[in-house]
Motif scaffolding. Sequence first.
Motif, PDB file in Angstrom:
ATOM      1  N   SER A   8       0.744  -1.298   0.295  1.00  0.00           N
ATOM      2  CA  SER A   8      -0.044   0.330   0.048  1.00  0.00           C
ATOM      3  C   SER A   8       0.941   1.059  -0.207  1.00  0.00           C
ATOM      4  O   SER A   8       0.147   2.579  -0.553  1.00  0.00           O
ATOM      5  CB  SER A   8      -1.073  -0.013   1.159  1.00  0.00           C
ATOM      6  OG  SER A   8      -2.068   0.840   1.082  1.00  0.00           O
ATOM      7  N   SER A  11       1.668   3.136  -3.186  1.00  0.00           N
ATOM      8  CA  SER A  11       0.231   4.143  -4.330  1.00  0.00           C
ATOM      9  C   SER A  11       0.712   5.072  -2.947  1.00  0.00           C
ATOM     10  O   SER A  11      -0.936   6.027  -3.322  1.00  0.00           O
ATOM     11  CB  SER A  11      -0.285   3.227  -4.345  1.00  0.00           C
ATOM     12  OG  SER A  11      -0.670   2.155  -3.454  1.00  0.00           O
ATOM     13  N   ARG A  12       0.623   5.540  -1.782  1.00  0.00           N
ATOM     14  CA  ARG A  12       0.094   6.639  -0.851  1.00  0.00           C
ATOM     15  C   ARG A  12       0.293   7.651  -1.199  1.00  0.00           C
ATOM     16  O   ARG A  12       1.592   7.721  -1.759  1.00  0.00           O
ATOM     17  CB  ARG A  12       0.453   6.301   0.639  1.00  0.00           C
ATOM     18  CG  ARG A  12       0.068   5.624   0.859  1.00  0.00           C
ATOM     19  CD  ARG A  12       0.532   5.679   2.793  1.00  0.00           C
ATOM     20  NE  ARG A  12      -0.072   3.945   3.162  1.00  0.00           N
ATOM     21  CZ  ARG A  12       1.101   3.344   4.179  1.00  0.00           C
ATOM     22  NH1 ARG A  12       1.949   3.760   3.901  1.00  0.00           N
ATOM     23  NH2 ARG A  12       0.231   2.226   4.463  1.00  0.00           N
ATOM     24  N   ILE A  13      -0.634   8.775  -1.336  1.00  0.00           N
ATOM     25  CA  ILE A  13      -0.246   9.782  -1.732  1.00  0.00           C
ATOM     26  C   ILE A  13      -0.820  11.010  -0.907  1.00  0.00           C
ATOM     27  O   ILE A  13      -1.572  10.459  -0.099  1.00  0.00           O
ATOM     28  CB  ILE A  13      -0.779  10.067  -3.637  1.00  0.00           C
ATOM     29  CG1 ILE A  13      -0.746   9.158  -4.617  1.00  0.00           C
ATOM     30  CG2 ILE A  13      -1.161  11.926  -3.586  1.00  0.00           C
ATOM     31  CD1 ILE A  13      -1.154   9.312  -5.610  1.00  0.00           C
ATOM     32  N   CYS A  46      -3.820   7.741  -6.789  1.00  0.00           N
ATOM     33  CA  CYS A  46      -3.810   6.953  -6.172  1.00  0.00           C
ATOM     34  C   CYS A  46      -4.211   5.239  -6.308  1.00  0.00           C
ATOM     35  O   CYS A  46      -2.925   4.706  -6.503  1.00  0.00           O
ATOM     36  CB  CYS A  46      -4.428   6.856  -4.565  1.00  0.00           C
ATOM     37  SG  CYS A  46      -3.947   5.817  -3.372  1.00  0.00           S
ATOM     38  N   LYS A  49      -1.719   4.761  -9.399  1.00  0.00           N
ATOM     39  CA  LYS A  49      -0.007   4.196  -9.294  1.00  0.00           C
ATOM     40  C   LYS A  49      -0.020   3.138  -9.040  1.00  0.00           C
ATOM     41  O   LYS A  49       0.352   2.397  -9.153  1.00  0.00           O
ATOM     42  CB  LYS A  49       0.127   5.383  -8.184  1.00  0.00           C
ATOM     43  CG  LYS A  49       1.451   5.601  -7.600  1.00  0.00           C
ATOM     44  CD  LYS A  49       2.094   6.093  -6.541  1.00  0.00           C
ATOM     45  CE  LYS A  49       3.517   6.327  -6.294  1.00  0.00           C
ATOM     46  NZ  LYS A  49       3.747   7.452  -5.803  1.00  0.00           N
ATOM     47  N   HIS A  50      -1.514   2.382  -7.966  1.00  0.00           N
ATOM     48  CA  HIS A  50      -1.399   0.751  -7.499  1.00  0.00           C
ATOM     49  C   HIS A  50      -1.687   0.416  -8.614  1.00  0.00           C
ATOM     50  O   HIS A  50      -0.764  -0.692  -8.864  1.00  0.00           O
ATOM     51  CB  HIS A  50      -2.459   0.983  -6.816  1.00  0.00           C
ATOM     52  CG  HIS A  50      -2.338  -0.927  -6.116  1.00  0.00           C
ATOM     53  ND1 HIS A  50      -0.760  -0.878  -5.177  1.00  0.00           N
ATOM     54  CD2 HIS A  50      -3.113  -1.559  -7.006  1.00  0.00           C
ATOM     55  CE1 HIS A  50      -1.462  -1.949  -5.348  1.00  0.00           C
ATOM     56  NE2 HIS A  50      -2.927  -2.587  -5.699  1.00  0.00           N
ATOM     57  N   LYS A  78      -5.000  12.981   2.500  1.00  0.00           N
ATOM     58  CA  LYS A  78      -4.185  11.577   2.775  1.00  0.00           C
ATOM     59  C   LYS A  78      -4.802  10.450   2.274  1.00  0.00           C
ATOM     60  O   LYS A  78      -6.116  10.255   1.953  1.00  0.00           O
ATOM     61  CB  LYS A  78      -3.451  11.449   3.629  1.00  0.00           C
ATOM     62  CG  LYS A  78      -2.513  12.283   4.526  1.00  0.00           C
ATOM     63  CD  LYS A  78      -2.068  11.713   5.641  1.00  0.00           C
ATOM     64  CE  LYS A  78      -1.883  13.311   6.523  1.00  0.00           C
ATOM     65  NZ  LYS A  78      -0.691  12.738   7.994  1.00  0.00           N
ATOM     66  N   SER A  80      -5.118   6.312   0.458  1.00  0.00           N
ATOM     67  CA  SER A  80      -3.623   5.055   0.262  1.00  0.00           C
ATOM     68  C   SER A  80      -5.094   4.140  -0.708  1.00  0.00           C
ATOM     69  O   SER A  80      -6.494   3.893  -0.133  1.00  0.00           O
ATOM     70  CB  SER A  80      -3.544   4.254   1.189  1.00  0.00           C
ATOM     71  OG  SER A  80      -4.770   3.896   2.829  1.00  0.00           O
ATOM     72  N   VAL A  91     -10.379   2.815  -2.617  1.00  0.00           N
ATOM     73  CA  VAL A  91      -9.199   4.021  -1.899  1.00  0.00           C
ATOM     74  C   VAL A  91      -9.280   4.909  -0.651  1.00  0.00           C
ATOM     75  O   VAL A  91     -10.958   5.351  -0.835  1.00  0.00           O
ATOM     76  CB  VAL A  91      -8.745   5.440  -2.812  1.00  0.00           C
ATOM     77  CG1 VAL A  91      -8.118   5.984  -2.712  1.00  0.00           C
ATOM     78  CG2 VAL A  91      -8.200   4.389  -4.239  1.00  0.00           C
TER      79      VAL A  91
END
Length: 181
Positions: A8, A11-13, A46, A49-50, A78, A80, A91
Amino acid sequence: MKTSFKPSSDSRISISELMKPSHSNFNGKIHGGYILNLMDQIAFACASKHSEAYCVTASVDTVDFLNPIEIGELITMKASVNFVGNTSMVVGIRVISENIITGTIKHCNSSYFTMVAKNDVNESVVVPGLILRSQIEVRRFLKAIELIKTKRTRHKEFNDKDFSAENYLHTLEAFKVKVEF
């Protein structure tokens, strides 16, 4: 090349933005629709990205506006990936605001966006699995499973062709509603 599993954390943003008067509603607070727009953007980033794919929003669940956001506050979002299915991801997003003069921080919003990965011809594509590396990540994954179960039950119960309002009249008595048919 896509990997079969990703943590995880990969891909956290997090994004931050200063809230301006142009973001406010008629009450002088930041417009909830503007916040939802930003949340959709961070959910997209997010999930993409994952999945390493373009993603679309399938649903938004439990949007809780907990505290108003003021003009001049700095918001931080935030995001994830909390859960992955075959082609979808849940997400989780948390929104906090900070008064940059006093340093006061408020939790303003939490929400869950279900995103689906797509290819160039708009077909759903398989996403990498999720590596859970902490108690918090396991808890978030399990919570997402419960949210999905609840949503499926709700859809089944109220979309069923055999639905009958008469079965729910006793429930409706506790609310400010009048049933006439």
